[in-house]
Each structure stands twice: as structure tokens, then as C-alpha cells.
Design an enzyme around this catalytic site. Sequence first.
Site, PDB file in Angstrom:
ATOM      1  N   LYS A 181      27.664 -30.764  12.219  1.00  9.51           N
ATOM      2  CA  LYS A 181      26.791 -30.289  13.662  1.00  9.51           C
ATOM      3  C   LYS A 181      25.483 -30.576  13.413  1.00  9.51           C
ATOM      4  O   LYS A 181      24.771 -30.210  12.515  1.00  9.51           O
ATOM      5  CB  LYS A 181      27.235 -28.738  13.914  1.00  9.51           C
ATOM      6  CG  LYS A 181      28.752 -28.340  14.251  1.00  9.51           C
ATOM      7  CD  LYS A 181      28.741 -27.081  14.353  1.00  9.51           C
ATOM      8  CE  LYS A 181      30.230 -26.633  14.437  1.00  9.51           C
ATOM      9  NZ  LYS A 181      30.840 -26.701  15.774  1.00  9.51           N
ATOM     10  N   HIS A 239      32.404 -21.935   6.572  1.00 12.40           N
ATOM     11  CA  HIS A 239      31.283 -22.389   7.547  1.00 12.40           C
ATOM     12  C   HIS A 239      30.042 -21.361   7.267  1.00 12.40           C
ATOM     13  O   HIS A 239      29.124 -21.595   7.405  1.00 12.40           O
ATOM     14  CB  HIS A 239      31.888 -22.153   8.969  1.00 12.40           C
ATOM     15  CG  HIS A 239      33.250 -22.940   9.307  1.00 12.40           C
ATOM     16  ND1 HIS A 239      33.347 -24.309   8.675  1.00 12.40           N
ATOM     17  CD2 HIS A 239      34.427 -22.760   9.924  1.00 12.40           C
ATOM     18  CE1 HIS A 239      34.457 -24.560   9.120  1.00 12.40           C
ATOM     19  NE2 HIS A 239      35.157 -23.830   9.873  1.00 12.40           N
TER      20      HIS A 239
HETATM   21  C1  BG6 Z   1      37.896 -24.137  11.787  1.00 12.93           C
HETATM   22  C2  BG6 Z   1      38.834 -22.837  11.661  1.00 12.93           C
HETATM   23  O1  BG6 Z   1      37.546 -24.364  10.543  1.00 12.93           O
HETATM   24  O2  BG6 Z   1      36.887 -23.690  12.686  1.00 12.93           O
HETATM   25  C3  BG6 Z   1      39.246 -22.410  13.029  1.00 12.93           C
HETATM   26  O3  BG6 Z   1      40.068 -22.992  11.068  1.00 12.93           O
HETATM   27  C4  BG6 Z   1      37.857 -22.057  13.919  1.00 12.93           C
HETATM   28  O4  BG6 Z   1      40.003 -21.083  13.170  1.00 12.93           O
HETATM   29  C5  BG6 Z   1      36.876 -23.425  13.722  1.00 12.93           C
HETATM   30  O5  BG6 Z   1      38.364 -21.966  15.312  1.00 12.93           O
HETATM   31  C6  BG6 Z   1      35.850 -23.066  14.644  1.00 12.93           C
HETATM   32  O6  BG6 Z   1      34.897 -24.399  14.677  1.00 12.93           O
HETATM   33  P1  BG6 Z   1      34.206 -24.488  15.861  1.00 12.93           P
HETATM   34  O7  BG6 Z   1      33.404 -25.911  15.731  1.00 12.93           O
HETATM   35  O8  BG6 Z   1      34.754 -24.600  17.231  1.00 12.93           O
HETATM   36  O9  BG6 Z   1      33.170 -23.497  15.765  1.00 12.93           O
END
Ligand code: BG6
Length: 485
Positions: A181, A239
Site C-alpha cells: 500500500k 499487517h
Molecule cells: C487480509 C485478512 O490479510 O487482510 C482479511 O485475511 C482482511 O481478513 C484483509 O479483511 C484486510 O485487508 P485490507 O487491505 O482490506 O485492509
Amino acid sequence: MKGPSPSIVIFGASGDLTWRKLVPALYNLYVKERLPQEFRIVGHARTEYTHEQFREHLHEGVEKFAEIDSGSWEQFAKNIYYVQGRYDEPGALQKLNDFVKEKEPANASRLYYLAVPPTVFAPIVNSLGKAHMARDNDRWCRVVFEKPFGHDLESARELNAIAHNVLDESQIYRIDHYLGKETVQNILVFRFANAIFEPVWNRNYIDHIQITAAESVDVGHRAHFYDEVGVLRDMFQNHLMQLLTLVSMEPPASFNADALRNEKVKVLASLRPMSPTTLADHSVRGQYEGYLKTDGVDPQSTTATFAALNLFIDNWRWQGVPFYLRSGKNLAEKTTDIVIHFKCPPHLLFDLDSDKEMSANYISLCIQPDEGIHLRFETKVPDTDSRMQSVDMEFHYSEEFGPMALPDAYERLLLDVLQGDAALFTRADEIELSWKLIDAIIEGWQTEYAPPLETYAPGSWGPQRAYNFLDNVGAHWIMGCEEHD
Ligand code: BG6
């Protein structure tokens, strides 16, 4: 892009990821002339497709997830092929290899993308090794692993060991799409390409840091998978840990993959482990109402769909500064942001209204959906003695660069793999350290010291304890990225 003519081989090519993310991203790179002039994409999966049917199937995905132009699509699609097969059938990978060889020039490099369930990462890597497809002195071979990489420290170590039997670490690209991102990469630019923030980016000026990754969607059709992992494995181990390391790491000497990842690893190694006695006060777990009735969820499940953690980094820069992290499904809004909450001025010259408290400055790094940065500071209300009001200076990507300026994370990540730049991918030691922290919390949550598993209303901000989680520092969660009047 000049350079070797790569063959991009996608395992699990009939799946959603290929359709929704990988091929639309490759198509966009093609249109932007960022792919090498010669390349080929070879899908491999169990589903029966002819090359043409596979192209048709991908065409729908590109129509849905990219700005398609029929001329460019036709040119692009000429490079797409499909080989039906199972990775575990004897001779299947040899058949795939023979097909790819027939289509590629002698020195073509190879990118293997494992867009498959994590349980088959190891067998595919072993099969690549046996079929002599993973190493070649005359060309590069790289393997991309989708997340999750392991489901705990032990399984991540095992997978690393299997991968290292067949591949060098330099051939391994472990994806965390958050690193693709723009706004996540911009954390580094903001911190290290500006001289004014870094001097105050430490325990002397910062009171605490908040990291929120909230989702309004529920677990949906992934209920069965989700019930086995829960929010800590699904969002925190990867994340949120990435956001935490980027916001707290020391400046690396260069943007080189190892220099950058060395600094991230130092942060992870300095995270104070959660002990059983701190667990109850320093973590919150919640499950949204109705979760237990979802198809695919065990009706007795204690899986957390929401968590908040209070972490500390034991080093000189951050000693004593609390980091508050929260994430959950079925919350009030989809928003990801980081709030750097500064200390209040040590002494105030101006009278405060009796109902007001002294306000601190904060910087909000808005990762999504309204990508940008906000800086909150105090200002004098005109035509008063010295009344103050908090105001925001705001930067929005969409205003500065246009509404379509931000590419999908997979574009950048795929391009980096093709160029051999692993800076935005997770290294073996990094992934193991973050599992170590998360494992300890998950284990602690199975003991008598666990915080209660509270239910929360869908569309709220999580369980009640999460609302009061910042009481220790006399603060509350801040929505720093919302529009302010
Ligand atoms: C993924 C998870 O890695 O990231 C999901 O497995 C989650 O559960 C997603 O919804 C969120 O990604 P973003 O880019 O939409 O914040």
C-alpha cells in the site's frame, strides 16, 4: 521495463486471488509498460480450462477490477496460457515445466506464485525442488508465498526450513499486502525524507501511539478459515506488526532490502513479551454478536474477532511509550490509521475554559480509506482573549494526485518481485519473531489470566473494555483521519 523475459507461473490459478488481484495487477503493469517486453503468464490448477477459456475467465476479472481497454487486453492475453494438473501427481510439474520451456527463450527467468491454500505451500516447494525447477545458474527463480506463512511459530519455522532446503532466502518473497500500500510505504518517506519529524519521534515528545485496523465487514464466506485463525493471526501477526515496525524502527542506512528488514527485526526483538500477569490488563478480546450462528463457525467457538493490545518496545527510543493496537471485524467503519499522540505542553500560559482539558498535538497517518496525513494543533480563536481551538492541517492523496492515483498493492509487489527487490517482503527471522509474540498472547488467552471474551454489537467499536483501554494514559481512541469541520 527491460531485462530478462520472465515466465510467471501461478499455482492455484483458477482461484479468486488470481482473478481478483494478480491478473488485474499484471494487466495494469502491462498497460503502464512496466512489464518486460517479453513475458508469459502460465496458470496451473486442477480445474479444466483450455487456454482460451482461461483467458476468458481472467478477462471478466480484469473488466471488473481494472480499467480495461480491449486492444491492450488482446495483446496482453496472447501471453496467457493454462496447464491443467495437480501439483502432487507424479510427473505433473514436469509436464508444466516442459510446457513453459517450450514457450520461453533459453535464459528466461521464473516467478512462481503460490496462490494456493497454505497447507500446500510445502508440497509445492518440494515438488519444485524435485523437478529441478527452483534453481538454475543461468536465470533467476523466485517464489512468492501468499499469507498466512504458518499458523504459529513452530509451523512457520518448519515452513522456513522446508523452503530453505529448496531455495535460498534471496529467492523467497513472503507477501504482506499491507507493504504494497502506498500509504504504508509513505510512513518511511514521511519519517525519513523530512527533517522536522524525526527529532521529535521518540519518548521525549511522544505520549503514546495508536494503531487501528478496523473492518466493517463480518467474516462472510471465510467463516470456516477465520474460526481457526481469529483476529490475532489474521491481522496482528502480519499487517499490524508491519505498521508497528515501520512507525517505530530506526532509520536504515539505505532502502536496501536487508538494511530495512534488519531495522524491523530489531524492533520485533525489542517488543516486551506479554507475561501472564500483564495479559489481562494489556489485552482485550471480543467476539461480535451473531458470530456463533455463522455457517462454518463452531457454535462453542471462543475465537476472537476483535482484539486490542498494549505493547511496549524496550529500547532507548521508546522506553515507557505505550503502543495501542486494535483490529476487528464487524465494526462501525472500515478504517486503518496510525495516530502519533504527542505530549501536552509542560506549562500552559493561556486560560482554559472550565469544561476543557489541555489538548495534545497529534499526527494521523491515514492508511485507508481516505489516504493522507493530518496534523492536529491548537490555534487561537479570533476575536477572543486567548481561547483555543484544535484544528487540522490535512493532506489527502486524492486531492493532490487525483482520485485514481493509488495503484493496488499487488502492482507494486509483483513489480518488485520481477525486479528482485525484497524490501517490501517479510524475511524469515521477521516472521518468526512476530509469531513468537502472537503465540504467547494466544497461549495466555487459554489460561486463567486471560481477559474475558466479551461480545460486542455489530457496527460498534468493539467490546466495552476496549473503549476504556487507554484510561491508563488518560486518553481515548482517536479517529484522526475523519474529516473535521
Ligand atoms: C487480509 C485478512 O490479510 O487482510 C482479511 O485475511 C482482511 O481478513 C484483509 O479483511 C484486510 O485487508 P485490507 O487491505 O482490506 O485492509
